[in-house]
Design a protein around this motif. Sequence first.
Motif, PDB file in Angstrom:
ATOM      1  N   HIS A  97       0.808  -0.973  -0.071  1.00 13.20           N
ATOM      2  CA  HIS A  97      -0.138   0.181  -0.056  1.00 13.20           C
ATOM      3  C   HIS A  97       0.868   1.156   0.158  1.00 13.20           C
ATOM      4  N   HIS A  98       0.537   2.377  -1.439  1.00 11.98           N
ATOM      5  CA  HIS A  98       1.590   3.507  -1.345  1.00 11.98           C
ATOM      6  C   HIS A  98       1.255   4.221  -0.563  1.00 11.98           C
ATOM      7  N   ASP A  99       1.457   4.407   1.066  1.00 10.34           N
ATOM      8  CA  ASP A  99       0.260   5.715   1.627  1.00 10.34           C
ATOM      9  C   ASP A  99       1.167   6.157   1.761  1.00 10.34           C
ATOM     10  N   ASP A 100       2.517   6.726   1.805  1.00 12.60           N
ATOM     11  CA  ASP A 100       2.999   7.670   2.552  1.00 12.60           C
ATOM     12  C   ASP A 100       3.733   8.758   1.340  1.00 12.60           C
ATOM     13  N   ALA A 101       2.616   9.700   1.321  1.00 17.16           N
ATOM     14  CA  ALA A 101       3.131  11.093  -0.145  1.00 17.16           C
ATOM     15  C   ALA A 101       4.490  11.392   0.620  1.00 17.16           C
ATOM     16  N   VAL A 102       4.975  11.264   2.369  1.00 11.02           N
ATOM     17  CA  VAL A 102       6.066  12.794   2.802  1.00 11.02           C
ATOM     18  C   VAL A 102       7.777  11.532   1.547  1.00 11.02           C
ATOM     19  N   ARG A 103       7.832  10.625   2.237  1.00 11.76           N
ATOM     20  CA  ARG A 103       9.042   9.832   1.997  1.00 11.76           C
ATOM     21  C   ARG A 103       8.782   8.902   0.550  1.00 11.76           C
ATOM     22  N   GLU A 104       7.524   8.880  -0.662  1.00 14.17           N
ATOM     23  CA  GLU A 104       7.273   7.865  -1.558  1.00 14.17           C
ATOM     24  C   GLU A 104       5.876   8.361  -2.781  1.00 14.17           C
ATOM     25  N   PHE A 105       4.822   7.882  -2.659  1.00 15.42           N
ATOM     26  CA  PHE A 105       3.708   8.346  -3.613  1.00 15.42           C
ATOM     27  C   PHE A 105       2.827   7.984  -2.843  1.00 15.42           C
ATOM     28  N   ALA A 106       1.753   8.591  -2.970  1.00 17.02           N
ATOM     29  CA  ALA A 106       0.219   8.148  -1.884  1.00 17.02           C
ATOM     30  C   ALA A 106      -0.781   7.773  -3.520  1.00 17.02           C
ATOM     31  N   TYR A 107      -0.898   6.317  -3.256  1.00 13.82           N
ATOM     32  CA  TYR A 107      -1.257   5.418  -4.348  1.00 13.82           C
ATOM     33  C   TYR A 107      -2.923   5.701  -3.318  1.00 13.82           C
ATOM     34  N   GLY A 108      -3.988   6.249  -3.978  1.00  8.59           N
ATOM     35  CA  GLY A 108      -5.487   5.923  -2.978  1.00  8.59           C
ATOM     36  C   GLY A 108      -6.384   6.064  -4.014  1.00  8.59           C
ATOM     37  N   PRO A 109      -7.070   5.768  -3.552  1.00 12.44           N
ATOM     38  CA  PRO A 109      -8.906   5.990  -4.361  1.00 12.44           C
ATOM     39  C   PRO A 109      -8.886   7.045  -5.365  1.00 12.44           C
ATOM     40  N   GLU A 110      -8.554   8.490  -4.881  1.00 15.72           N
ATOM     41  CA  GLU A 110      -8.506   9.262  -6.144  1.00 15.72           C
ATOM     42  C   GLU A 110      -7.178   9.713  -7.058  1.00 15.72           C
ATOM     43  N   SER A 111      -6.448   8.525  -6.878  1.00 18.75           N
ATOM     44  CA  SER A 111      -5.056   8.173  -7.850  1.00 18.75           C
ATOM     45  C   SER A 111      -5.216   8.250  -9.520  1.00 18.75           C
ATOM     46  N   LYS A 112      -4.637   9.003  -9.776  1.00 19.15           N
ATOM     47  CA  LYS A 112      -4.765   8.510 -11.146  1.00 19.15           C
ATOM     48  C   LYS A 112      -4.091   7.747 -12.139  1.00 19.15           C
ATOM     49  N   ILE A 113      -3.136   7.075 -11.424  1.00 19.57           N
ATOM     50  CA  ILE A 113      -2.241   6.090 -11.402  1.00 19.57           C
ATOM     51  C   ILE A 113      -2.483   4.983 -10.426  1.00 19.57           C
ATOM     52  N   GLY A 114      -2.192   4.074 -10.857  1.00 16.20           N
ATOM     53  CA  GLY A 114      -2.030   2.675  -9.206  1.00 16.20           C
ATOM     54  C   GLY A 114      -2.672   3.315  -8.036  1.00 16.20           C
ATOM     55  N   THR A 115      -3.830   3.011  -8.816  1.00 15.12           N
ATOM     56  CA  THR A 115      -5.023   4.250  -7.277  1.00 15.12           C
ATOM     57  C   THR A 115      -5.497   2.200  -6.929  1.00 15.12           C
ATOM     58  N   PHE A 116      -5.160   2.815  -5.882  1.00 17.45           N
ATOM     59  CA  PHE A 116      -5.859   1.658  -4.378  1.00 17.45           C
ATOM     60  C   PHE A 116      -6.865   2.453  -4.109  1.00 17.45           C
ATOM     61  N   SER A 117      -7.993   1.413  -4.281  1.00 14.76           N
ATOM     62  CA  SER A 117      -9.693   2.194  -3.880  1.00 14.76           C
ATOM     63  C   SER A 117      -9.429   1.514  -2.311  1.00 14.76           C
ATOM     64  N   ASP A 118     -10.982   2.320  -1.895  1.00 12.67           N
ATOM     65  CA  ASP A 118     -11.493   1.746  -0.168  1.00 12.67           C
ATOM     66  C   ASP A 118     -12.351  -0.187  -0.754  1.00 12.67           C
ATOM     67  N   ALA A 119     -12.480   0.430  -2.110  1.00 11.92           N
ATOM     68  CA  ALA A 119     -13.210  -1.298  -2.368  1.00 11.92           C
ATOM     69  C   ALA A 119     -11.952  -2.307  -2.504  1.00 11.92           C
ATOM     70  N   LEU A 120     -11.121  -2.398  -3.023  1.00  6.41           N
ATOM     71  CA  LEU A 120      -9.402  -3.701  -3.284  1.00  6.41           C
ATOM     72  C   LEU A 120      -9.260  -3.424  -1.599  1.00  6.41           C
ATOM     73  N   MET A 121      -9.288  -2.337  -0.489  1.00 10.34           N
ATOM     74  CA  MET A 121      -9.179  -2.406   0.704  1.00 10.34           C
ATOM     75  C   MET A 121      -9.813  -3.777   1.541  1.00 10.34           C
ATOM     76  N   ALA A 122     -11.156  -2.988   1.457  1.00 10.37           N
ATOM     77  CA  ALA A 122     -12.062  -4.210   1.917  1.00 10.37           C
ATOM     78  C   ALA A 122     -12.269  -6.042   1.294  1.00 10.37           C
ATOM     79  N   GLN A 123     -12.134  -6.175  -0.054  1.00  9.77           N
ATOM     80  CA  GLN A 123     -11.416  -7.511  -0.741  1.00  9.77           C
ATOM     81  C   GLN A 123      -9.882  -7.957  -0.067  1.00  9.77           C
ATOM     82  N   ALA A 124      -9.121  -7.014   0.485  1.00 11.56           N
ATOM     83  CA  ALA A 124      -8.000  -7.334   0.968  1.00 11.56           C
ATOM     84  C   ALA A 124      -7.953  -7.808   2.869  1.00 11.56           C
ATOM     85  N   LYS A 125      -9.574  -7.435   2.924  1.00 10.96           N
ATOM     86  CA  LYS A 125      -9.231  -7.241   4.595  1.00 10.96           C
ATOM     87  C   LYS A 125     -10.747  -8.852   4.649  1.00 10.96           C
TER      88      LYS A 125
END
Length: 141
Positions: free
Chosen positions: A91-119
């Motif tokens: 999960h690229h969730d560190d915008a300070v040290r790298e890039f954050a790929y979240g639900p709104e990302s234009k590339i590498g989107t890591f959606s809330d639905a993906l997190m729910a599926q993972a759980k």
Amino acid sequence: MRPWTEKVYGIPPEQVVGSSGKTQFEMQENKPVLMKLPAVNFFDDKAGKPVGINEHIGRRPIAAFGNSDGDQQMLEWTQAGSGRRLMMLGHHDDAVREFAYGPESKIGTFSDALMAQAKKDAWTVISMKDDWKTIFPPEKK
């Protein structure tokens, strides 16, 4: 990726799974020739990932690692196999040290639905922010 993975990572091109175009065999002036066609064989994203893995490797993996919505079908296909399986998401969730790929990302989107599926499916999610002490090595002076 195939042209540079060997030099950068030491992985020969024949071991790289990725998008591919269609190719056709034909004879030209009594010589066999492979012609690249202006068509895609498969696109290595989403549902194309399991197709590509099967095309190149010929078997279901026992472990799959991804980092975006485009990897969900690969993880689902891996998990559906018999025996023990390992599914992991970085999960690229560190915008300070790298890039954050979240639900709104234009590339590498890591959606809330993906997190729910993972759980739901007990996939291991590795947080860059919480689980990585170092992302890039310190610069040498």
